[in-house]
Motif scaffolding. Structure first.
Motif, PDB file in Angstrom:
ATOM      1  N   GLN A 170       0.826  -1.214   0.000  1.00  0.00           N
ATOM      2  CA  GLN A 170       0.000   0.000   0.000  1.00  0.00           C
ATOM      3  C   GLN A 170       0.859   1.263   0.000  1.00  0.00           C
ATOM      4  O   GLN A 170       0.492   2.270  -0.598  1.00  0.00           O
ATOM      5  CB  GLN A 170      -0.924   0.004   1.224  1.00  0.00           C
ATOM      6  N   GLU A 171       2.018   1.186   0.683  1.00  0.00           N
ATOM      7  CA  GLU A 171       2.902   2.355   0.777  1.00  0.00           C
ATOM      8  C   GLU A 171       3.851   2.460  -0.417  1.00  0.00           C
ATOM      9  O   GLU A 171       4.584   3.441  -0.531  1.00  0.00           O
ATOM     10  CB  GLU A 171       3.735   2.272   2.079  1.00  0.00           C
ATOM     11  N   GLY A 172       3.867   1.421  -1.281  1.00  0.00           N
ATOM     12  CA  GLY A 172       4.756   1.429  -2.438  1.00  0.00           C
ATOM     13  C   GLY A 172       6.222   1.300  -2.071  1.00  0.00           C
ATOM     14  O   GLY A 172       7.091   1.938  -2.670  1.00  0.00           O
ATOM     15  N   VAL A 173       6.497   0.474  -1.036  1.00  0.00           N
ATOM     16  CA  VAL A 173       7.866   0.285  -0.552  1.00  0.00           C
ATOM     17  C   VAL A 173       8.432  -1.015  -1.118  1.00  0.00           C
ATOM     18  O   VAL A 173       7.761  -2.045  -1.112  1.00  0.00           O
ATOM     19  CB  VAL A 173       7.887   0.228   1.009  1.00  0.00           C
ATOM     20  N   ASN A 174       9.682  -0.967  -1.616  1.00  0.00           N
ATOM     21  CA  ASN A 174      10.351  -2.182  -2.082  1.00  0.00           C
ATOM     22  C   ASN A 174      10.799  -3.005  -0.881  1.00  0.00           C
ATOM     23  O   ASN A 174      11.372  -2.461   0.061  1.00  0.00           O
ATOM     24  CB  ASN A 174      11.579  -1.832  -2.936  1.00  0.00           C
ATOM     25  N   PHE A 175      10.560  -4.299  -0.939  1.00  0.00           N
ATOM     26  CA  PHE A 175      10.925  -5.145   0.205  1.00  0.00           C
ATOM     27  C   PHE A 175      11.235  -6.559  -0.270  1.00  0.00           C
ATOM     28  O   PHE A 175      10.870  -6.963  -1.363  1.00  0.00           O
ATOM     29  CB  PHE A 175       9.766  -5.195   1.210  1.00  0.00           C
ATOM     30  N   SER A 176      11.932  -7.296   0.596  1.00  0.00           N
ATOM     31  CA  SER A 176      12.119  -8.734   0.349  1.00  0.00           C
ATOM     32  C   SER A 176      11.416  -9.478   1.475  1.00  0.00           C
ATOM     33  O   SER A 176      11.351  -8.988   2.614  1.00  0.00           O
ATOM     34  CB  SER A 176      13.607  -9.097   0.321  1.00  0.00           C
ATOM     35  N   LEU A 177      10.850 -10.633   1.166  1.00  0.00           N
ATOM     36  CA  LEU A 177      10.100 -11.411   2.168  1.00  0.00           C
ATOM     37  C   LEU A 177      10.988 -11.821   3.334  1.00  0.00           C
ATOM     38  O   LEU A 177      10.533 -11.877   4.481  1.00  0.00           O
ATOM     39  CB  LEU A 177       9.463 -12.640   1.516  1.00  0.00           C
ATOM     40  N   SER A 178      12.271 -12.100   3.048  1.00  0.00           N
ATOM     41  CA  SER A 178      13.183 -12.492   4.135  1.00  0.00           C
ATOM     42  C   SER A 178      13.394 -11.330   5.111  1.00  0.00           C
ATOM     43  O   SER A 178      13.543 -11.535   6.319  1.00  0.00           O
ATOM     44  CB  SER A 178      14.523 -12.966   3.569  1.00  0.00           C
ATOM     45  N   ALA A 179      13.373 -10.087   4.581  1.00  0.00           N
ATOM     46  CA  ALA A 179      13.523  -8.904   5.442  1.00  0.00           C
ATOM     47  C   ALA A 179      12.308  -8.753   6.355  1.00  0.00           C
ATOM     48  O   ALA A 179      12.440  -8.482   7.554  1.00  0.00           O
ATOM     49  CB  ALA A 179      13.698  -7.654   4.589  1.00  0.00           C
ATOM     50  N   ASP A 199       8.843   0.959  10.162  1.00  0.00           N
ATOM     51  CA  ASP A 199       8.962   2.395   9.909  1.00  0.00           C
ATOM     52  C   ASP A 199      10.428   2.828   9.921  1.00  0.00           C
ATOM     53  O   ASP A 199      10.888   3.571   9.051  1.00  0.00           O
ATOM     54  CB  ASP A 199       8.170   3.153  10.979  1.00  0.00           C
ATOM     55  N   GLN A 200      11.156   2.305  10.921  1.00  0.00           N
ATOM     56  CA  GLN A 200      12.581   2.627  11.061  1.00  0.00           C
ATOM     57  C   GLN A 200      13.377   2.050   9.878  1.00  0.00           C
ATOM     58  O   GLN A 200      14.278   2.686   9.351  1.00  0.00           O
ATOM     59  CB  GLN A 200      13.088   2.036  12.381  1.00  0.00           C
ATOM     60  N   ALA A 201      12.997   0.828   9.459  1.00  0.00           N
ATOM     61  CA  ALA A 201      13.703   0.147   8.364  1.00  0.00           C
ATOM     62  C   ALA A 201      13.522   0.888   7.034  1.00  0.00           C
ATOM     63  O   ALA A 201      14.452   0.960   6.229  1.00  0.00           O
ATOM     64  CB  ALA A 201      13.201  -1.288   8.231  1.00  0.00           C
ATOM     65  N   ILE A 202      12.313   1.448   6.815  1.00  0.00           N
ATOM     66  CA  ILE A 202      12.049   2.197   5.573  1.00  0.00           C
ATOM     67  C   ILE A 202      12.977   3.413   5.498  1.00  0.00           C
ATOM     68  O   ILE A 202      13.574   3.708   4.460  1.00  0.00           O
ATOM     69  CB  ILE A 202      10.561   2.620   5.489  1.00  0.00           C
ATOM     70  N   VAL A 203      13.124   4.106   6.635  1.00  0.00           N
ATOM     71  CA  VAL A 203      13.985   5.292   6.686  1.00  0.00           C
ATOM     72  C   VAL A 203      15.454   4.871   6.563  1.00  0.00           C
ATOM     73  O   VAL A 203      16.228   5.471   5.806  1.00  0.00           O
ATOM     74  CB  VAL A 203      13.759   6.067   8.004  1.00  0.00           C
ATOM     75  N   ILE A 208      13.952   1.171   0.714  1.00  0.00           N
ATOM     76  CA  ILE A 208      14.104  -0.227   0.298  1.00  0.00           C
ATOM     77  C   ILE A 208      14.419  -1.066   1.537  1.00  0.00           C
ATOM     78  O   ILE A 208      15.346  -0.747   2.292  1.00  0.00           O
ATOM     79  CB  ILE A 208      15.241  -0.388  -0.748  1.00  0.00           C
ATOM     80  N   ILE A 209      13.614  -2.113   1.754  1.00  0.00           N
ATOM     81  CA  ILE A 209      13.807  -2.939   2.945  1.00  0.00           C
ATOM     82  C   ILE A 209      14.575  -4.204   2.569  1.00  0.00           C
ATOM     83  O   ILE A 209      14.052  -5.068   1.864  1.00  0.00           O
ATOM     84  CB  ILE A 209      12.452  -3.293   3.596  1.00  0.00           C
ATOM     85  N   LYS A 210      15.828  -4.276   3.035  1.00  0.00           N
ATOM     86  CA  LYS A 210      16.680  -5.428   2.748  1.00  0.00           C
ATOM     87  C   LYS A 210      17.119  -6.074   4.061  1.00  0.00           C
ATOM     88  O   LYS A 210      17.296  -5.366   5.071  1.00  0.00           O
ATOM     89  CB  LYS A 210      17.926  -4.990   1.952  1.00  0.00           C
ATOM     90  N   MET A 217      20.758  -2.426  11.425  1.00  0.00           N
ATOM     91  CA  MET A 217      19.934  -1.532  12.245  1.00  0.00           C
ATOM     92  C   MET A 217      19.662  -2.109  13.632  1.00  0.00           C
ATOM     93  O   MET A 217      19.741  -1.420  14.641  1.00  0.00           O
ATOM     94  CB  MET A 217      18.610  -1.284  11.512  1.00  0.00           C
ATOM     95  N   LEU A 218      19.348  -3.414  13.677  1.00  0.00           N
ATOM     96  CA  LEU A 218      18.977  -4.063  14.944  1.00  0.00           C
ATOM     97  C   LEU A 218      20.159  -4.751  15.633  1.00  0.00           C
ATOM     98  O   LEU A 218      20.012  -5.245  16.753  1.00  0.00           O
ATOM     99  CB  LEU A 218      17.855  -5.087  14.702  1.00  0.00           C
ATOM    100  N   GLY A 219      21.291  -4.787  14.945  1.00  0.00           N
ATOM    101  CA  GLY A 219      22.460  -5.446  15.532  1.00  0.00           C
ATOM    102  C   GLY A 219      22.276  -6.945  15.673  1.00  0.00           C
ATOM    103  O   GLY A 219      22.720  -7.561  16.653  1.00  0.00           O
ATOM    104  N   ILE A 220      21.618  -7.569  14.675  1.00  0.00           N
ATOM    105  CA  ILE A 220      21.367  -9.018  14.709  1.00  0.00           C
ATOM    106  C   ILE A 220      22.528  -9.734  14.012  1.00  0.00           C
ATOM    107  O   ILE A 220      22.988  -9.311  12.957  1.00  0.00           O
ATOM    108  CB  ILE A 220      20.047  -9.366  13.980  1.00  0.00           C
ATOM    109  N   VAL A 221      22.964 -10.817  14.606  1.00  0.00           N
ATOM    110  CA  VAL A 221      24.021 -11.628  13.981  1.00  0.00           C
ATOM    111  C   VAL A 221      23.404 -12.382  12.800  1.00  0.00           C
ATOM    112  O   VAL A 221      22.295 -12.910  12.898  1.00  0.00           O
ATOM    113  CB  VAL A 221      24.595 -12.647  15.007  1.00  0.00           C
ATOM    114  N   ASN A 222      24.131 -12.431  11.680  1.00  0.00           N
ATOM    115  CA  ASN A 222      23.671 -13.180  10.514  1.00  0.00           C
ATOM    116  C   ASN A 222      23.515 -14.656  10.884  1.00  0.00           C
ATOM    117  O   ASN A 222      24.456 -15.295  11.361  1.00  0.00           O
ATOM    118  CB  ASN A 222      24.692 -13.024   9.375  1.00  0.00           C
ATOM    119  N   GLN A 223      22.304 -15.197  10.693  1.00  0.00           N
ATOM    120  CA  GLN A 223      22.039 -16.579  11.107  1.00  0.00           C
ATOM    121  C   GLN A 223      22.897 -17.585  10.348  1.00  0.00           C
ATOM    122  O   GLN A 223      23.226 -18.644  10.874  1.00  0.00           O
ATOM    123  CB  GLN A 223      20.551 -16.905  10.916  1.00  0.00           C
ATOM    124  N   ASN A 224      23.270 -17.250   9.102  1.00  0.00           N
ATOM    125  CA  ASN A 224      24.115 -18.156   8.320  1.00  0.00           C
ATOM    126  C   ASN A 224      25.468 -18.361   8.990  1.00  0.00           C
ATOM    127  O   ASN A 224      26.016 -19.462   9.014  1.00  0.00           O
ATOM    128  CB  ASN A 224      24.321 -17.615   6.901  1.00  0.00           C
TER     129      ASN A 224
END
Length: 231
Positions: A170-179, A199-203, A208-210, A217-224
């Motif tokens: 609805q907002e016309g934001v590019n995103f990936s399902l994994s994001a 909201d924070q991720a869009i900014v 573009i939400i990747k 942004m969240l300081g998450i360790v890559n699960q891979n």
């Protein structure tokens, strides 16, 4: 749903659960269900409110004169509860029921709860109470025993993801399902938290939400990396 179908609707509900699971939103839906004016509903409460009649619209916009929303966090005293008790006997202006929605009800003082007890036990026919709280253990058992209690569980990640996907479209934001999946996992079952992160991720991602930008942004360790380490 069954109580509405059988016309055995409780005079007081208490909705409890963690933050952002929809307690106040559910309270408003119950208020609409009790007061919906749609002709096809045969003029009685319905669990499927139309959302289009004047009653439903004014409840959505928080301006219905017979649906009183009160935030107990800022109005904790006996005087605030006395205002309710004094006005309870007055008939409704336009709606079927006069409904009091009290948010964060655990913030009321003990004397305020005691003042409310008698009214809760024997309210007039035209009055309903809906309480919402994150801390049910702070509410006296005498109050809980006079209400129908509903425990709202945390929202499943798949439901949060699909809701975020709908918003992004609805907002016309590019995103990936994994994001979006990363956001819903980080929200801990709270839709409000998920919307804040989105909201924070869009900014942060400049529209573009990747997954990479959300991890940064969240300081998450890559699960891979974690999986490789375990292997």
């Amino acid at each position: 749903t069954n109580s509405f179908r059988l016309n055995r609707i409780a005079h007081a509900f208490i909705l409890t659960g963690s933050r952002g699971v929809g307690k106040t939103s559910t309270a408003r839906i119950i208020a609409k269900a009790l007061n919906c004016e749609a002709i096809e509903k045969k003029g009685s409460p319905t669990i499927d409110p139309c959302g289009k009649c004047s009653s439903c619209i004014s409840i959505t916009e928080s301006r219905h004169i017979d649906v009183i929303e009160m935030d107990a966090a800022s109005r904790t005293g006996v005087s605030d509860v006395r205002d309710i008790i004094e006005n309870v006997d007055y008939k409704t202006v336009s709606a079927r029921y006069k409904i009091y929605i009290i948010d964060e009800v655990h913030m009321l003082s003990n004397s305020a709860f005691n003042a409310l007890l008698k009214t809760l036990e024997e309210p007039p026919q035209h009055v309903k109470f809906i309480f919402a709280t994150t801390e049910i253990n702070k509410i006296p058992t005498t109050v809980i025993s006079r209400c129908q209690r509903f425990d709202l569980t945390r929202i499943e990640n798949s439901i949060i993801s699909s809701h975020l996907e709908k918003i992004c479209n609805q907002e016309g934001v590019n995103f990936s399902l994994s994001a979006l999946s990363l956001i819903s996992n980080s929200s801990d079952g709270s839709l409000r938290d998920a919307l804040s992160i989105l909201d924070q991720a869009i900014v942060h991602g400049e529209g573009i939400i990747k997954p990479e930008s959300i991890r940064d942004m969240l300081g998450i360790v890559n699960q891979n990396l974690s999986l490789k380490l375990l292997e």
